[in-house]
Design a protein around this motif. Structure first.
Motif, PDB file in Angstrom:
ATOM      1  N   TYR A 166      -3.790   9.738 -12.857  1.00 31.60           N
ATOM      2  CA  TYR A 166      -4.748   8.355 -12.573  1.00 31.60           C
ATOM      3  C   TYR A 166      -4.604   7.616 -11.227  1.00 31.60           C
ATOM      4  O   TYR A 166      -5.370   6.705 -11.252  1.00 31.60           O
ATOM      5  N   LEU A 167      -3.769   8.064 -10.620  1.00 32.90           N
ATOM      6  CA  LEU A 167      -3.552   6.924  -9.401  1.00 32.90           C
ATOM      7  C   LEU A 167      -4.263   7.336  -8.188  1.00 32.90           C
ATOM      8  O   LEU A 167      -4.641   8.466  -7.675  1.00 32.90           O
ATOM      9  N   THR A 168      -4.968   6.267  -7.696  1.00 35.74           N
ATOM     10  CA  THR A 168      -5.756   6.225  -6.431  1.00 35.74           C
ATOM     11  C   THR A 168      -5.100   6.439  -5.259  1.00 35.74           C
ATOM     12  O   THR A 168      -3.742   5.773  -5.023  1.00 35.74           O
ATOM     13  N   ASP A 169      -5.444   7.084  -4.220  1.00 36.97           N
ATOM     14  CA  ASP A 169      -4.595   6.990  -2.833  1.00 36.97           C
ATOM     15  C   ASP A 169      -4.986   5.794  -2.270  1.00 36.97           C
ATOM     16  O   ASP A 169      -6.179   5.266  -2.041  1.00 36.97           O
ATOM     17  N   LEU A 170      -3.929   4.990  -1.800  1.00 39.81           N
ATOM     18  CA  LEU A 170      -4.024   3.442  -1.218  1.00 39.81           C
ATOM     19  C   LEU A 170      -4.089   3.540   0.266  1.00 39.81           C
ATOM     20  O   LEU A 170      -3.883   2.582   0.772  1.00 39.81           O
ATOM     21  N   GLY A 202       0.935   3.381  -4.452  1.00 36.13           N
ATOM     22  CA  GLY A 202       1.226   2.131  -5.001  1.00 36.13           C
ATOM     23  C   GLY A 202       1.523   1.283  -3.940  1.00 36.13           C
ATOM     24  O   GLY A 202       1.951   1.530  -2.882  1.00 36.13           O
ATOM     25  N   LEU A 203       1.366  -0.151  -4.174  1.00 36.17           N
ATOM     26  CA  LEU A 203       1.737  -1.225  -3.293  1.00 36.17           C
ATOM     27  C   LEU A 203       2.776  -2.043  -3.768  1.00 36.17           C
ATOM     28  O   LEU A 203       2.691  -2.646  -4.958  1.00 36.17           O
ATOM     29  N   PRO A 204       3.844  -2.249  -2.838  1.00 36.34           N
ATOM     30  CA  PRO A 204       4.976  -3.114  -3.415  1.00 36.34           C
ATOM     31  C   PRO A 204       4.523  -4.455  -3.808  1.00 36.34           C
ATOM     32  O   PRO A 204       3.711  -5.161  -3.155  1.00 36.34           O
TER      33      PRO A 204
END
Lengths: 432, 286
Positions: A114-118, A143-145
């Motif tokens: 489900y995770l998008t590349d950020l 993910g972004l901290p």
């Protein structure tokens, strides 16, 4: 009989009224949604940090004012253990949020699809070195901290001063032990019950935090190595033991029923002990109890041989963007996260309202107000840190396996070696 | 008597529907998932009885089961003893009977979680202060050992539920016809004989009900456990319900937790039904 009939009638009316009200409610809701999806993008945020719920919602409101075509709804479910099951339920029921939190490598694995590349976000560029290692998959950044957090031994400056101890000198275990003995000998003059308040009831204080300092060198401070390790040697078990013993022996007792709130509020904030092993997150609690004490505290490092003068600093949580949404929703989610961490308004809120220790470059860190966060940030900036690896433990291992086995040791139900061996065995069986 | 026409089913349907939706369907779903490797997000394959065979060797589960059984035996006995005693006290012709009934029932109105925190404070702070003042070492360090954790839970549960059980006994005690007692009095039975030969057999149906209630609640207890000891020290006061929640939601092994829950359901069902069956047989009809 008449009264019976009347009663029934009233009940019936109430039921009908209730049903109508319920229908009315749902009508309204769907009406709103329709209006929203016309030309607007609406995104749902589901986050788990209750401590900054209000401040976060204020920031979201500010963002919506500046960007009228985006509507954001925030849902907060708090307190670590509750968040994950609820997030799962949301995904299962087809109400998956657009922005949600993941904790570390395990979260990445569970929600990978489900995770998008950020990696194309500005925030990802600005993230400090090392804060992204747990959420990287090849070139992709998933993910972004949130922020950085750090822990060590939090001490009361006034008590240390009166005892004539300079906290900057306490680097090795021997220094610390000597200082503890001095404090213990002066208990009466200083008006304290004990030197430490050691919350033996909290498995995470022992198994996650204290143990992390001694396990981290073994995995080269790399959480991914810990996450992939099939066993652990626990090379520094002796150092870990003497650190636990020191805290337990000089603690207010009985340690096994002492919990986090007693440790922070009852003992430390009321100046009944000189030191506690905790992190910068306790500042708001102490401040609520006693503003003056809160301004007079600092952190000394946990003594780890070869890493003297370093404190464990890490990222507790990450923002993730759900890739199942439409392109507009995904873009809107990324824009919002970028705005929060890289725009001037966002930065101010992150520092001053959220009281975060930023995990990103370009912040005016003089504005960090609380003394604990400031010190943690200084350690972090100077590179004097020990990596957090406990998010790479097998799920709940720190708290349930290591924590409860050390509790067994503290309760004289097992020797230290037995406790460590049992914990290692549980690590191995979890990684089979 | 039984005319099960349309209206019968019509009136019954809301309850049946609710029961099916919140009890039966989840039970079936759960049993199904316990045979898979479901992790809360997706179940990829059937693994047959693997979860169940793993469970037999799971010391954490077996320890919590043993702890729960010990706890249930002690609380069931104490609850029924105190419940009946309180009922006997308040059915006497005392002036304060009504007030006492209210007072005894009151703890039952407080939620389990809150009670747990209140008693945690009492055990940890109040007990140790009293112990310090009177020099009784036994009152200090409560909840920091397994034994005190166990008795802490027992005291809390008995204190909370005794009033509720009392109400059930009162109902049956008041149904005992006065003639029987008077007749026994005339025959020269003393108060103990009257209790043993008349009152006790006639409140037997109340035993069935109370035993069933106390057994199943003490087996399934969760919130008091959570707030009072949270399983500590070292998970030694962790009851089955809590162990299952931890497996499913903390360790993230949903299917395995589900398998434990199915086994737990069977155990509670078997024990409760056997108990009801035997007690029913011993009841006397008037």
């Amino acid at each position: 009989m008449i009264t019976m009939k009347k009663m029934l009638f009233v009940l019936l009316m109430l039921a009908i009224a209730f049903a109508l009200a319920a229908c009315g409610g749902s009508d309204e809701e769907s009406g709103n949604e329709n209006a929203g999806s016309g030309e607007q993008v609406s995104i749902d945020i589901f986050q788990g940090k209750v401590e900054f719920k209000d401040q976060f919602e204020d920031l979201v409101a500010q963002y919506q004012e500046e960007n009228p075509d985006v509507s954001i709804s925030v849902k907060t479910v708090g307190g670590g253990t509750d968040y994950d099951p609820v997030l799962k339920t949301e995904f299962n029921s087809g109400e998956a949020p657009d922005i949600f939190n993941i904790g570390g490598p395990q979260g990445v694995e569970d929600y990978r699809e489900y995770l998008t590349d950020l990696s194309d976000t500005k925030a990802a560029d600005a993230a400090l070195d090392g804060t992204l290692s747990t959420v990287k998959d090849g070139e992709e950044i998933l993910g972004l901290p949130f922020n950085q957090e750090g822990y060590g031994l939090i001490y009361n400056k006034r008590i240390f001063e009166e005892a004539g101890i300079n906290p900057d000198d306490l680097l090795t275990y021997e220094d610390l032990e000597k200082a503890v003995q001095t404090l213990d000998g002066m208990k009466e003059e200083l008006g304290i019950d004990s030197v430490f308040a050691f919350p033996g009831k909290e498995g995470w204080v022992i198994g996650d935090h204290a143990a992390n300092a001694y396990l981290s060198p073994e995995f080269d401070q790399d959480v991914m190595k810990a996450y992939q390790a099939e066993t652990l040697a626990f090379e520094r078990a002796d150092e870990f033991k003497r650190f636990i013993d020191l805290q337990a022996d000089y603690s207010v007792g009985p340690v096994l029923s002492l919990d986090y709130s007693q440790q922070v509020e009852e003992y430390f904030s009321l100046e009944r002990v000189a030191m506690i092993q905790q992190g910068n997150w306790v500042y708001p609690s102490i401040q609520q109890m006693d503003e003056e004490v809160a301004q007079n505290i600092g952190i000394i490092p946990i003594p780890v041989e070869g890493h003297e003068g370093s404190i464990p600093v890490g990222v507790p949580n990450y923002w993730a963007v759900n890739n199942q949404g439409t392109d507009e929703e995904i873009q809107a989610a990324k824009d919002f996260l970028d705005w929060m961490y890289t725009s001037e308004a966002g930065k101010t809120a992150v520092l001053e309202d959220f009281k975060f220790i930023p995990a990103y470059e370009g912040y005016d860190t003089d504005k960090i107000v609380d003394p604990l966060s400031k010190e943690v940030y200084e350690y972090s900036e100077a590179g004097n840190t020990i990596g957090w690896i406990f998010s790479g433990y097998p799920t709940m291992w720190g708290q349930d396996a290591l924590g409860s086995n050390i509790q067994r040791y503290l309760g004289d139900e097992a020797t230290f070696e037995e406790a460590i061996d049992a914990a290692i065995a549980e690590w191995e069986s979890a990684r089979q | 008597m039984r005319n099960r026409d349309l209206s019968f089913w019509l009136f019954l349907s809301p309850v049946l529907l609710a029961l099916a939706l919140v009890v039966i369907v989840p039970l079936l779903y759960g049993t199904f998932y316990s045979f898979t490797d479901w992790d809360g997000l997706r179940a990829t394959r059937f693994i047959g009885f693997e979860n169940y065979s793993r469970l037999i060797h799971d010391t954490a589960f077996l320890n919590s089961l043993w702890f729960t059984i010990k706890f249930s035996v002690v609380t069931v006995i104490l609850l029924n003893f105190f419940g009946l005693s309180l009922a006997l006290i308040v059915t006497r012709k005392l002036k304060s009977a009504n007030l006492l009934r209210t007072v005894f029932f009151m703890p039952n109105l407080i939620g389990g979680l809150i009670l747990g925190f209140i008693w945690q404070f009492i055990f940890i702070s109040v007990f140790s202060d009293i112990g310090e003042a009177l020099g009784i070492a036994g009152l200090q360090g409560w909840l920091s050992t397994t034994t005190t954790g166990f008795w802490g839970l027992v005291i809390l549960t008995v204190w909370q539920m005794a009033g509720y059980i009392m109400i059930i006994y009162i109902a049956y005690l008041q149904n005992i016809p006065n003639e029987l007692i008077e007749a026994a009095k005339i025959d020269g039975a003393n108060s103990f004989q009257r209790f043993k030969n008349i009152t006790f057999p006639l409140v037997a149906p109340a035993f069935t009900v109370s035993m069933f209630l106390t057994l199943s609640t003490s087996f399934k207890m969760y919130d008091q456990n959570l707030s009072l000891t949270n399983g500590g020290p070292f998970e030694s006061t962790q009851m089955v319900a809590m162990e299952i929640v931890k497996t499913a939601f903390s360790s993230n092994e949903m299917a395995y937790g589900q398998a434990k829950a199915v086994v737990f359901f069977l155990i509670v069902a078997i024990i409760s039904l056997t108990q009801v069956y035997y007690n029913k047989k011993r009841e006397v009809d008037m």
